[in-house]
Design a protein around this motif. Sequence first.
Motif, PDB file in Angstrom:
ATOM      1  N   THR A  93     -65.888 -33.192  20.879  1.00  0.00           N
ATOM      2  CA  THR A  93     -66.003 -34.554  21.409  1.00  0.00           C
ATOM      3  C   THR A  93     -65.675 -34.621  22.894  1.00  0.00           C
ATOM      4  O   THR A  93     -65.700 -35.717  23.471  1.00  0.00           O
ATOM      5  CB  THR A  93     -65.042 -35.508  20.668  1.00  0.00           C
ATOM      6  N   VAL A 120     -70.616 -33.955  21.670  1.00  0.00           N
ATOM      7  CA  VAL A 120     -70.579 -34.155  23.119  1.00  0.00           C
ATOM      8  C   VAL A 120     -70.751 -32.824  23.841  1.00  0.00           C
ATOM      9  O   VAL A 120     -71.558 -32.703  24.762  1.00  0.00           O
ATOM     10  CB  VAL A 120     -69.261 -34.835  23.538  1.00  0.00           C
ATOM     11  N   ILE A 147     -69.643 -32.754  12.001  1.00  0.00           N
ATOM     12  CA  ILE A 147     -69.525 -33.212  13.387  1.00  0.00           C
ATOM     13  C   ILE A 147     -70.902 -33.699  13.853  1.00  0.00           C
ATOM     14  O   ILE A 147     -71.800 -32.895  14.092  1.00  0.00           O
ATOM     15  CB  ILE A 147     -69.007 -32.096  14.305  1.00  0.00           C
ATOM     16  N   GLY A 191     -62.195 -42.711  14.114  1.00  0.00           N
ATOM     17  CA  GLY A 191     -62.564 -43.071  15.473  1.00  0.00           C
ATOM     18  C   GLY A 191     -62.228 -44.500  15.849  1.00  0.00           C
ATOM     19  O   GLY A 191     -62.646 -44.979  16.909  1.00  0.00           O
TER      20      GLY A 191
END
Length: 343
Positions: free
Chosen positions: A316, A277, A273, A339
């Motif tokens: 995210t 975020v 990852i 994505g």
Amino acid sequence: MKVVTFGEIMLRLKSPGFERWFQSPALEATFGGGEANVAVSLANYGMDARFVTVLPDNAVGDACVRELRGFGVDTSAIVRKPGRMGIYYLETGAVQRPSKVVYDRAHSAIAEAGTDDIDWETALDGAQWFHITGITPAISESAAQLSLAAVKTAKKLGLHVSCDLNYRKNLWKYGKTADQVMTELVRYVDTVIANEEDFQKSLLLKAESQAAVETGELNVAQYQAIAKLAMNKYPNVKRVAITLRESKSANHNDWSACLYNGKDFHLSRKYSITDIVDRVGGGDSFGAGLIYGLNTYDDEQTALEFAVAASCLKHTISGDFNRVSVPEVEGLMKGSGSGRVQR
């Protein structure tokens, strides 16, 4: 399938973006807390989720209840009393600067609640699963007593009990250590969720070879030994799930998990990852994913993969709550992690 979760939900005040606290004169206000995060995820997956807590009888408490109801969480067992809502301040880290959390939750409504403020027979009525974490027993002596009463009643009523040990060193301040409380509470637990530090600090369990918690280095081979150790000491435990986070930086973590049921040892796919975020709530999203997976799929490997994929997606999303659907999680499980824009 009705799941009941119990714990403290707080007002979350976060600096904008990756700013330091008060770098600009603004804080983003949302709500969050381990067990509430689990309830929200389960409601998003279409499960019947009830959240139990004690909230202040004021406008802030009203706003919190509205937020939970908006996700479809059953708030009928929330107790309202005079007092305050706990607050936590979050500064999101970046690269080599870690995220920071400051708690302001002393003397909150739930911390001051009495053991007779929640009727557990009523709160657990109609449920098949009860979930709690090691955070709630850490906030006060009375919260620890409420937690113990909850798991005892849940077992008496025949519910499956899960507990995310969730050790928080900054919370155990009222005179008891984590192991003094959690070693008693876990005797009423069927599914234990933890990481390595949780086992060490909450249950005083160590494998012969220890990973370096602070450096983020992992030795997967030792985790089956830790799980076996836990199940040998607590024969009531039916399975142990261990999250495996390799922290490269504040923005880059490798994420996977394993599951042991006393016979079979399952290891999940590993996700790298990058450009995280918001990792707050990542463990809660894993716990919720595991509860959903174990009650939906035919095998534990698939349940574990769902939990890890759900948690990967949480990284995210800004805020405590994991705002994803079952098809989105299953899509990632099947490999759609590029994505690319979906049209």
